[in-house]
Design a protein around this motif. Structure first.
Motif, PDB file in Angstrom:
ATOM      1  N   ALA A  52      36.644-100.419 -50.863  1.00  8.82           N
ATOM      2  CA  ALA A  52      37.883-101.173 -51.062  1.00  8.82           C
ATOM      3  C   ALA A  52      39.034-100.278 -51.520  1.00  8.82           C
ATOM      4  N   GLY A  53      38.737 -99.007 -51.839  1.00  8.13           N
ATOM      5  CA  GLY A  53      39.786 -98.106 -52.302  1.00  8.13           C
ATOM      6  C   GLY A  53      40.164 -98.321 -53.756  1.00  8.13           C
ATOM      7  N   VAL A  54      39.340 -99.050 -54.500  1.00  9.42           N
ATOM      8  CA  VAL A  54      39.601 -99.289 -55.913  1.00  9.42           C
ATOM      9  C   VAL A  54      39.454 -97.993 -56.696  1.00  9.42           C
ATOM     10  N   MET A  55      38.548 -97.137 -56.272  1.00 13.12           N
ATOM     11  CA  MET A  55      38.323 -95.865 -56.962  1.00 13.12           C
ATOM     12  C   MET A  55      37.851 -94.819 -55.967  1.00 13.12           C
ATOM     13  N   GLN A  56      37.894 -93.586 -56.434  1.00 16.36           N
ATOM     14  CA  GLN A  56      37.339 -92.446 -55.721  1.00 16.36           C
ATOM     15  C   GLN A  56      36.477 -91.683 -56.713  1.00 16.36           C
ATOM     16  N   ILE A  57      35.465 -91.029 -56.230  1.00 17.96           N
ATOM     17  CA  ILE A  57      34.679 -90.141 -57.076  1.00 17.96           C
ATOM     18  C   ILE A  57      34.882 -88.743 -56.514  1.00 17.96           C
ATOM     19  N   VAL A  58      35.563 -87.900 -57.302  1.00 20.60           N
ATOM     20  CA  VAL A  58      35.907 -86.561 -56.837  1.00 20.60           C
ATOM     21  C   VAL A  58      35.714 -85.552 -57.967  1.00 20.60           C
ATOM     22  N   ALA A  59      35.616 -84.298 -57.611  1.00 22.01           N
ATOM     23  CA  ALA A  59      35.616 -83.223 -58.596  1.00 22.01           C
ATOM     24  C   ALA A  59      37.068 -82.853 -58.871  1.00 22.01           C
ATOM     25  N   VAL A  60      37.465 -82.882 -60.121  1.00 30.42           N
ATOM     26  CA  VAL A  60      38.827 -82.510 -60.503  1.00 30.42           C
ATOM     27  C   VAL A  60      38.785 -81.064 -60.969  1.00 30.42           C
ATOM     28  N   THR A  61      39.588 -80.230 -60.343  1.00 32.56           N
ATOM     29  CA  THR A  61      39.600 -78.812 -60.681  1.00 32.56           C
ATOM     30  C   THR A  61      40.860 -78.458 -61.460  1.00 32.56           C
ATOM     31  N   ASP A  62      40.814 -77.321 -62.102  1.00 33.65           N
ATOM     32  CA  ASP A  62      41.997 -76.739 -62.719  1.00 33.65           C
ATOM     33  C   ASP A  62      42.597 -75.820 -61.664  1.00 33.65           C
ATOM     34  N   PRO A  63      43.744 -76.174 -61.081  1.00 36.36           N
ATOM     35  CA  PRO A  63      44.316 -75.361 -59.995  1.00 36.36           C
ATOM     36  C   PRO A  63      44.465 -73.885 -60.357  1.00 36.36           C
ATOM     37  N   MET A  64      44.783 -73.591 -61.602  1.00 29.21           N
ATOM     38  CA  MET A  64      44.957 -72.200 -62.026  1.00 29.21           C
ATOM     39  C   MET A  64      43.662 -71.395 -61.846  1.00 29.21           C
ATOM     40  N   GLN A  65      42.535 -72.035 -62.038  1.00 28.72           N
ATOM     41  CA  GLN A  65      41.259 -71.323 -61.982  1.00 28.72           C
ATOM     42  C   GLN A  65      40.674 -71.248 -60.578  1.00 28.72           C
ATOM     43  N   VAL A  66      41.286 -71.942 -59.618  1.00 28.35           N
ATOM     44  CA  VAL A  66      40.766 -71.897 -58.251  1.00 28.35           C
ATOM     45  C   VAL A  66      41.800 -71.339 -57.267  1.00 28.35           C
ATOM     46  N   GLY A  67      42.753 -70.553 -57.786  1.00 28.59           N
ATOM     47  CA  GLY A  67      43.665 -69.823 -56.912  1.00 28.59           C
ATOM     48  C   GLY A  67      44.970 -70.510 -56.564  1.00 28.59           C
ATOM     49  N   PHE A  68      45.379 -71.504 -57.347  1.00 30.54           N
ATOM     50  CA  PHE A  68      46.646 -72.200 -57.094  1.00 30.54           C
ATOM     51  C   PHE A  68      47.488 -72.240 -58.366  1.00 30.54           C
ATOM     52  N   PRO A  69      48.050 -71.085 -58.747  1.00 29.57           N
ATOM     53  CA  PRO A  69      48.767 -71.014 -60.012  1.00 29.57           C
ATOM     54  C   PRO A  69      50.161 -71.655 -60.019  1.00 29.57           C
ATOM     55  N   ARG A  70      50.692 -72.015 -58.875  1.00 28.03           N
ATOM     56  CA  ARG A  70      52.033 -72.591 -58.851  1.00 28.03           C
ATOM     57  C   ARG A  70      51.955 -74.082 -58.559  1.00 28.03           C
ATOM     58  N   GLN A  71      52.293 -74.879 -59.571  1.00 31.84           N
ATOM     59  CA  GLN A  71      52.350 -76.321 -59.425  1.00 31.84           C
ATOM     60  C   GLN A  71      53.760 -76.785 -59.758  1.00 31.84           C
ATOM     61  N   ALA A  72      54.178 -77.866 -59.105  1.00 32.29           N
ATOM     62  CA  ALA A  72      55.514 -78.388 -59.367  1.00 32.29           C
ATOM     63  C   ALA A  72      55.587 -79.861 -58.988  1.00 32.29           C
ATOM     64  N   MET A  73      56.544 -80.536 -59.583  1.00 25.38           N
ATOM     65  CA  MET A  73      56.893 -81.893 -59.192  1.00 25.38           C
ATOM     66  C   MET A  73      58.225 -81.783 -58.469  1.00 25.38           C
ATOM     67  N   VAL A  74      58.288 -82.354 -57.283  1.00 29.81           N
ATOM     68  CA  VAL A  74      59.507 -82.296 -56.480  1.00 29.81           C
ATOM     69  C   VAL A  74      60.115 -83.692 -56.431  1.00 29.81           C
ATOM     70  N   GLY A  75      61.317 -83.818 -56.971  1.00 25.62           N
ATOM     71  CA  GLY A  75      62.061 -85.057 -56.866  1.00 25.62           C
ATOM     72  C   GLY A  75      62.838 -85.034 -55.559  1.00 25.62           C
ATOM     73  N   VAL A  76      62.696 -86.074 -54.758  1.00 29.28           N
ATOM     74  CA  VAL A  76      63.304 -86.108 -53.427  1.00 29.28           C
ATOM     75  C   VAL A  76      64.277 -87.288 -53.355  1.00 29.28           C
ATOM     76  N   ARG A  77      65.482 -87.002 -52.899  1.00 26.79           N
ATOM     77  CA  ARG A  77      66.450 -88.057 -52.622  1.00 26.79           C
ATOM     78  C   ARG A  77      66.491 -88.255 -51.108  1.00 26.79           C
ATOM     79  N   CYS A  78      66.563 -89.524 -50.700  1.00 25.86           N
ATOM     80  CA  CYS A  78      66.453 -89.846 -49.277  1.00 25.86           C
ATOM     81  C   CYS A  78      67.613 -90.721 -48.819  1.00 25.86           C
ATOM     82  N   SER A  79      67.817 -90.690 -47.529  1.00 25.18           N
ATOM     83  CA  SER A  79      68.649 -91.696 -46.873  1.00 25.18           C
ATOM     84  C   SER A  79      67.742 -92.405 -45.880  1.00 25.18           C
ATOM     85  N   GLY A  80      67.987 -93.660 -45.651  1.00 23.62           N
ATOM     86  CA  GLY A  80      67.141 -94.384 -44.704  1.00 23.62           C
ATOM     87  C   GLY A  80      65.865 -94.862 -45.348  1.00 23.62           C
TER      88      GLY A  80
END
Length: 154
Positions: A52-80
């Motif tokens: 039903a998509g109520v939940m997922q069972i996943v492994a949560v990693t620390d991006p820094m420890q698996v080769g992804f040291p750059r994380q960001a939140m991108v605020g996007v403004r849109c038209s349409g």
């Protein structure tokens, strides 16, 4: 994850979800003993919650420890059509979370990249090129202070 009608969970299903949020590897037998069902009944309920998509069972990693040291939140403004922009962003591999919002932005997208060059490429060549994107603001993560997934079913 797509929008679905909100199923009403009974107290037993909520307790099952809480067990799996605390430890996604907890055995069905251990959960069954706590919630008062058979192991097979817990297995069936979990299957239905997943389907039903109520939940997922996943492994949560620390991006820094698996080769992804750059994380960001991108605020996007849109038209349409904001949802069309959000759908395109959701298809990008580096985008891990997309939400339509009200306020200064129309969409927020969390991204995880290998380095600043890949973040720059993602922003300038792919996100800003999406039809309907009028501007972006990038908030680069300096340090992850708190990230929890065990908040239960309150």
């Amino acid at each position: 994850m797509t929008a679905r009608s909100s199923p009403v969970l009974d107290e037993t299903s909520k307790r099952i979800v809480e067990h799996l949020q605390a430890d996604g590897r907890r055995s069905y037998a251990a959960i069954a003993a706590d919630v008062g069902l058979s192991e097979a009944a817990v297995r069936q309920r979990v299957a239905k919650l997943l389907e039903a998509g109520v939940m997922q069972i996943v492994a949560v990693t620390d991006p820094m420890q698996v080769g992804f040291p750059r994380q960001a939140m991108v605020g996007v403004r849109c038209s349409g059509d904001t949802t069309a922009v959000a759908a395109v962003l959701a298809e990008l591999d580096e985008v891990t979370y997309v939400v339509a919002v009200a306020g200064s932005y129309d969409v927020l997208a969390e991204v995880v990249c290998e380095d600043d060059d890949r973040l720059l490429d993602l922003l300038s060549r792919r996100i800003r090129a999406v039809p309907g994107v009028t501007s972006t603001e990038t908030l680069v993560y300096l340090k992850l202070i708190k990230q929890r997934y065990d908040w239960g079913t309150r």
